[in-house]
Design an enzyme around this catalytic site. Structure first.
Site, PDB file in Angstrom:
ATOM      1  N   HIS A   1       0.954  -0.931   0.091  1.00 49.71           N
ATOM      2  CA  HIS A   1       0.130  -0.127  -0.037  1.00 49.71           C
ATOM      3  C   HIS A   1       1.030   1.232  -0.114  1.00 49.71           C
ATOM      4  CE1 HIS A   1      -3.955   2.422   0.782  1.00 49.71           C
ATOM      5  NE2 HIS A   1      -3.010   3.046   1.354  1.00 49.71           N
ATOM      6  N   CYS A   2       0.784   2.085  -1.099  1.00 53.84           N
ATOM      7  CA  CYS A   2       1.429   3.171  -0.942  1.00 53.84           C
ATOM      8  C   CYS A   2       0.604   4.600  -0.802  1.00 53.84           C
ATOM      9  CB  CYS A   2       2.161   3.530  -2.538  1.00 53.84           C
ATOM     10  SG  CYS A   2       3.119   4.796  -2.726  1.00 53.84           S
ATOM     11  N   PRO A   3       1.163   5.267   0.181  1.00 54.03           N
ATOM     12  CA  PRO A   3       0.247   6.532   0.614  1.00 54.03           C
ATOM     13  C   PRO A   3       0.301   7.327  -0.514  1.00 54.03           C
ATOM     14  CG  PRO A   3       2.508   6.344   1.989  1.00 54.03           C
ATOM     15  CD  PRO A   3       2.136   5.024   1.260  1.00 54.03           C
TER      16      PRO A   3
END
Length: 279
Positions: A138-140
């Site tokens: 998960h990449c912010p």
């Protein structure tokens, strides 16, 4: 870049067909995560501010119309492709399993959070609140998971950010090297660039380094047909394709074309029967 709010939802089984997903297809995908939304907005703000500083403080003062127009077009083309890749990564369903998905022929586990039967190599993301097929991380910065269905867009995002940053660094560095070669300044000379140029230099350098690292990591995971989580935990039970070429075609498309470089093109997923094909 990596958010480790992911929970493994698979067991160790051999490769099987993908679980047929049940329920209506979700037409709009957006993760309502405050941190991710702020990071995504910051990404766009940094690109826009870099464009403004580049034009105002570097290209216009050059007094060379051809030089200014040509580099302005190149920068904005790369920046546009980077932002479109970012948008597609953020708004594309990364491969979510529908809530309450019933068991299928390849079900290997059950997610108590999603109340769904999940296929192999599916990982639950706490931030997205869903199980994602082949969830890499998960990449912010894109406010989304990087999964089976949007990995190409994330790969292009890192590529175009890196190229945009490299272009800016060349515009900043070539005049300095030329001046040094002509003897206009040496080690005893003092250089004090204006604050906007210093900001642009640091931004381009950070963008190049981060994009290069992320791009290399993504290529490594694609070539080995493993997610970042599987590589970190040395999961040897995820079966890869026979060649790196087959793996990259599974992400970008079955045939080499300019569509590989387009953030507007979404390749059709390879069938499971093609998993063992060679290039």
């Amino acid at each position: 870049m990596l958010s480790w709010g992911q929970k493994r939802g698979t067991s160790e089984h051999g490769a099987k067909l993908e679980t047929p997903l049940q329920g209506p297809k979700q037409h709009c995908w957006f993760v309502w995560d405050p941190v991710g939304i702020v990071c995504a907005m910051a990404t766009w703000a940094l690109v826009v501010s870099a464009a403004w500083v580049l034009i105002r403080d570097l290209l216009i003062p050059s007094n060379n119309i051809f030089y200014a127009v040509a580099n302005c077009v190149v920068f904005h083309l790369l920046a546009f492709l980077a932002l479109m890749s970012h948008l597609r990564t953020m708004l594309t369903d990364p491969g979510s399993v529908p809530l309450g998905n019933p068991p299928g022929p390849d079900t290997v586990s059950y997610c108590a959070l999603c109340l769904s039967a999940v296929p192999e190599r599916t990982y639950h993301c706490i931030i997205c609140g869903r199980c994602i097929r082949k969830n890499d991380h998960h990449c912010p910065w894109v406010n989304n998971c990087v999964g089976e269905d949007n990995q190409k867009h994330f790969l292009l995002f890192t590529l175009y950010v890196g190229l945009t940053s490299a272009h800016v660094l060349l515009l900043l560095g070539i005049p300095i090297l030329r001046s040094h070669a002509q003897g206009e300044w040496n080690a005893s000379s003092t250089v004090s660039p204006p604050s906007p140029i210093l900001f642009l230099s640091l931004l381009a350098l950070m963008g190049l380094l981060l994009a290069f690292v992320m791009f290399c990591i993504q290529l490594c995971t694609i070539f080995r047909d493993k997610t970042t989580t599987e590589m970190l935990y040395q999961n040897k039970h995820s079966q890869g394709r026979r060649s790196m070429w087959a793996n990259i075609k599974a992400i970008c498309g079955p045939r080499i074309s300019l569509a590989w470089l387009s953030p507007f093109h979404s390749p059709e997923r390879h069938k499971a029967s093609e998993r063992h094909d060679t290039a």
